[in-house]
Design an enzyme around this catalytic site. Structure first.
Site, PDB file in Angstrom:
ATOM      1  N   LYS A 136     -24.098  -1.057   9.513  1.00  9.29           N
ATOM      2  CA  LYS A 136     -24.733  -0.841  10.799  1.00  9.29           C
ATOM      3  C   LYS A 136     -23.826   0.074  11.592  1.00  9.29           C
ATOM      4  O   LYS A 136     -22.612   0.035  11.456  1.00  9.29           O
ATOM      5  CB  LYS A 136     -24.960  -2.152  11.522  1.00  9.29           C
ATOM      6  CG  LYS A 136     -23.712  -2.948  11.761  1.00  9.29           C
ATOM      7  CD  LYS A 136     -24.033  -4.116  12.623  1.00  9.29           C
ATOM      8  CE  LYS A 136     -22.824  -5.023  12.755  1.00  9.29           C
ATOM      9  NZ  LYS A 136     -23.105  -6.186  13.551  1.00  9.29           N
ATOM     10  N   ASP A 191     -20.361   0.147   3.917  1.00 12.07           N
ATOM     11  CA  ASP A 191     -20.651  -0.073   5.336  1.00 12.07           C
ATOM     12  C   ASP A 191     -20.785   1.240   6.094  1.00 12.07           C
ATOM     13  O   ASP A 191     -20.289   2.266   5.656  1.00 12.07           O
ATOM     14  CB  ASP A 191     -19.467  -0.809   5.966  1.00 12.07           C
ATOM     15  CG  ASP A 191     -19.475  -2.270   5.611  1.00 12.07           C
ATOM     16  OD1 ASP A 191     -20.521  -2.752   5.154  1.00 12.07           O
ATOM     17  OD2 ASP A 191     -18.429  -2.915   5.797  1.00 12.07           O
ATOM     18  N   MET A 206     -13.826  -4.346  17.787  1.00 11.97           N
ATOM     19  CA  MET A 206     -15.195  -4.459  18.296  1.00 11.97           C
ATOM     20  C   MET A 206     -15.177  -4.782  19.790  1.00 11.97           C
ATOM     21  O   MET A 206     -15.922  -5.625  20.268  1.00 11.97           O
ATOM     22  CB  MET A 206     -15.971  -5.546  17.520  1.00 11.97           C
ATOM     23  CG  MET A 206     -16.108  -5.194  16.046  1.00 11.97           C
ATOM     24  SD  MET A 206     -16.839  -6.493  15.052  1.00 11.97           S
ATOM     25  CE  MET A 206     -15.427  -7.551  14.746  1.00 11.97           C
TER      26      MET A 206
HETATM   27  N1  SAH Z   1     -12.194  -4.135   8.455  1.00  7.68           N
HETATM   28  C1  SAH Z   1     -12.050  -3.170   9.510  1.00  7.68           C
HETATM   29  C2  SAH Z   1     -12.564  -3.708  10.831  1.00  7.68           C
HETATM   30  C3  SAH Z   1     -14.037  -3.965  10.833  1.00  7.68           C
HETATM   31  S1  SAH Z   1     -14.617  -4.472  12.400  1.00  7.68           S
HETATM   32  C4  SAH Z   1     -10.578  -2.784   9.633  1.00  7.68           C
HETATM   33  O1  SAH Z   1      -9.731  -3.400   8.998  1.00  7.68           O
HETATM   34  O2  SAH Z   1     -10.281  -1.829  10.342  1.00  7.68           O
HETATM   35  C5  SAH Z   1     -15.118  -2.944  13.107  1.00  7.68           C
HETATM   36  C6  SAH Z   1     -14.193  -2.528  14.216  1.00  7.68           C
HETATM   37  O3  SAH Z   1     -13.006  -1.963  13.685  1.00  7.68           O
HETATM   38  C7  SAH Z   1     -14.733  -1.447  15.118  1.00  7.68           C
HETATM   39  O4  SAH Z   1     -15.586  -1.993  16.104  1.00  7.68           O
HETATM   40  C8  SAH Z   1     -13.470  -0.901  15.724  1.00  7.68           C
HETATM   41  O5  SAH Z   1     -12.986  -1.742  16.739  1.00  7.68           O
HETATM   42  C9  SAH Z   1     -12.497  -1.010  14.566  1.00  7.68           C
HETATM   43  N2  SAH Z   1     -12.378   0.269  13.821  1.00  7.68           N
HETATM   44  C10 SAH Z   1     -12.711   0.498  12.571  1.00  7.68           C
HETATM   45  N3  SAH Z   1     -12.418   1.781  12.211  1.00  7.68           N
HETATM   46  C11 SAH Z   1     -11.852   2.346  13.292  1.00  7.68           C
HETATM   47  C12 SAH Z   1     -11.304   3.634  13.577  1.00  7.68           C
HETATM   48  N4  SAH Z   1     -11.284   4.603  12.654  1.00  7.68           N
HETATM   49  N5  SAH Z   1     -10.799   3.849  14.795  1.00  7.68           N
HETATM   50  C13 SAH Z   1     -10.788   2.892  15.725  1.00  7.68           C
HETATM   51  N6  SAH Z   1     -11.284   1.665  15.519  1.00  7.68           N
HETATM   52  C14 SAH Z   1     -11.805   1.379  14.326  1.00  7.68           C
END
Ligand code: SAH
Length: 461
Positions: A270, A248, A383
């Site tokens: 994306k 991803d 998100m």
């Molecule tokens: N599976 C991922 C989440 C995917 S949805 C997890 O467990 O973290 C994608 C969202 O995750 C982003 O829009 C943001 O809100 C959050 N996100 C992912 N990586 C991040 C990071 N390093 N810092 C802050 N938010 C993060």
């Protein structure tokens, strides 16, 4: 990268060194490990160089280097211990179209000699482009400890066996055989009975030849929030072994670096709201690669089970009879509360915590706002950047206190991490003016802990 590391063939080549002091000796020690024809030009060589010359290990010319002496050489070292003389000899070598190293003078050099861990034919070269020799030495010391002395022998024996091993199908079966040899049976064998090495390799090959071909498999691997040190060991091992990595946009470049060099890398991510591969296409990719017998890693940011569309993908694998498993990762909520020095749960404050998304397939996602609006509640909103106004509005409408703390963590755990500390009543405005560009998590109900804020300031200074 100003200097590109390569390994140069020095068999039957000439290497010329100007200088006869200790600086020259240090370089010569390395050069004499090669099968190059080494020539030294100097008026007054130290005894070590005299000895090498007497033993026929190098050719010694007891005069200073002159025009014509470097013609046809592969490399030239100006080890003159005198800047003017080094400049003169380097100019001669360059005029004769030979690449030059001026010892201890990075700017004047066409190439530099790395620190070397020598288990020939396995050689590790460490370079810092002259910025941190101490670091290079420290890395070298660590590797010297880690790499067994038998490694060179193991590689030489292995090389003799390459043609036989080619009887195994290319790709995964061969790789499995060699992994077994280098990392598992080989070192044990060479310690116990080196004389039986070829015989034992034969047995190992027979064993691998009679293994049924591996079925394809998909591992759903959590890449964590971005910092490669927050990968699990299991995730790292899976990345080392994968034939195909389907990843991803959230996965950081440093983590992709850890994938096996030969792995097929497929980006399906994306960034923000930009274009992306459709879920249907991703499902088809997974099935197609696994059906071809590949070990596929489906690499997802954070934890694959949190807003990761995991089930859509596993649902596609099951009818195709493809096996799969999950390797959990550190989710953004964990990394984000760590960044603000807070707990997700705390006795007497909140005994539950919500991981929620501000979006669902219909648009903004509805929640149990009344419950969320209570004092002390903690929720991590994934998100959530575009939904700030919506969340703020719903929370206030259901009676939340406008001064409820809210922390927004952008790029949690990454070098460009940012923390925005605000209040519910302000969050939309603050978020907008912060102009975030990276992934961001909104934590409702928690403020950065004072000590943590202090730390942030120090770092900013
Ligand atoms: N599976 C991922 C989440 C995917 S949805 C997890 O467990 O973290 C994608 C969202 O995750 C982003 O829009 C943001 O809100 C959050 N996100 C992912 N990586 C991040 C990071 N390093 N810092 C802050 N938010 C993060």
């Amino acid at each position: 990268m100003k200097f590109f590391p390569i390994f140069v063939r020095l068999e039957q080549s000439r290497v010329v060194v100007s200088g006869g002091g200790e600086t020259a000796v240090a370089k010569l020690r390395l050069l004499l490990k090669t099968s190059a024809h080494v020539e030294v030009f100097c008026n007054a060589p130290v005894p070590t160089i005299e000895d090498w010359a007497a033993n026929g290990r190098l050719a010694l010319h007891r005069r200073r280097l002159e025009n014509g002496d470097v013609v046809g050489a592969s490399l030239f070292y100006a080890a003159d211990e005198d800047a003017l003389e080094a400049d003169r000899t380097a100019t001669i070598a360059r005029a004769e179209r030979v690449i030059v190293n001026v010892v201890d003078n990075l700017e004047a050099s066409d190439f530099i000699t790395p620190a070397i861990v020598d288990r020939a034919p396995v050689t590790v070269a460490i370079g810092t482009e002259g910025t941190a020799p101490v670091l290079a030495r420290a890395i070298k010391a660590t590797l010297e400890e880690q790499l067994p002395q038998s490694l060179g022998l193991l590689a030489r024996v292995g090389k003799l066996f390459r043609t036989q091993a080619a009887r195994l199908p290319q790709g995964l079966p061969q790789r499995k055989f060699w992994t077994d040899y280098y990392l598992n049976r080989g070192p044990k064998l060479l310690n116990k009975a080196p004389e039986r090495a070829t015989e034992a390799l034969d047995e190992l090959l027979q064993h691998h030849l009679t293994q049924p071909p591996a079925a394809g498999h998909v591992s759903f691997v959590g890449a964590g929030p971005g910092d490669p040190e927050l990968l699990t060991l299991k995730a790292r091992n899976e990345l080392h072994d994968a034939d195909v990595v389907i990843y991803d946009g959230l996965v950081s470049a440093q983590i992709l670096e850890l994938c096996r060099r030969e792995a097929v890398m497929v980006a399906v991510g994306k960034k923000g709201f930009g274009p992306s591969t459709s879920q249907q296409d991703i499902n088809e990719l997974l099935v197609a690669h696994a059906n071809s017998g590949a070990q596929v890693v489906r690499l997802k940011g954070g934890d694959p089970t949190v807003f990761g569309r995991l089930d859509e993908e596993t649902d596609a694998l099951e009818p195709a009879g493809i096996s799969w498993h999950i390797v959990p990762g550190i989710t953004a909520a964990s990394a984000s509360v760590a960044a603000i020095g807070q707990s997700l749960t705390k006795r007497g404050r909140n005994h539950d915590v919500r991981l929620m998304t501000a979006h669902d397939m219909q648009g903004f996602a509805e929640q149990d706002w009344r419950a969320l609006a209570r004092d002390g509640e903690v929720a991590a909103v994934y998100m959530g950047k575009r939904a700030a106004r919506f969340i703020q509005g719903r929370m206030l409408m259901h009676g939340a206190n406008p001064s409820t703390p809210v922390s927004i963590i952008e790029n949690a755990s990454r070098p460009d991490q940012r923390i925005i500390s605000t209040k519910l009543g302000q969050m939309e405005a603050d978020l907008r003016s912060a102009k975030l560009t990276g992934p961001a998590l909104t934590i409702l109900g928690l403020a950065p802990r004072a000590a943590q804020e202090h730390l942030q300031q120090e770092i900013a200074l």
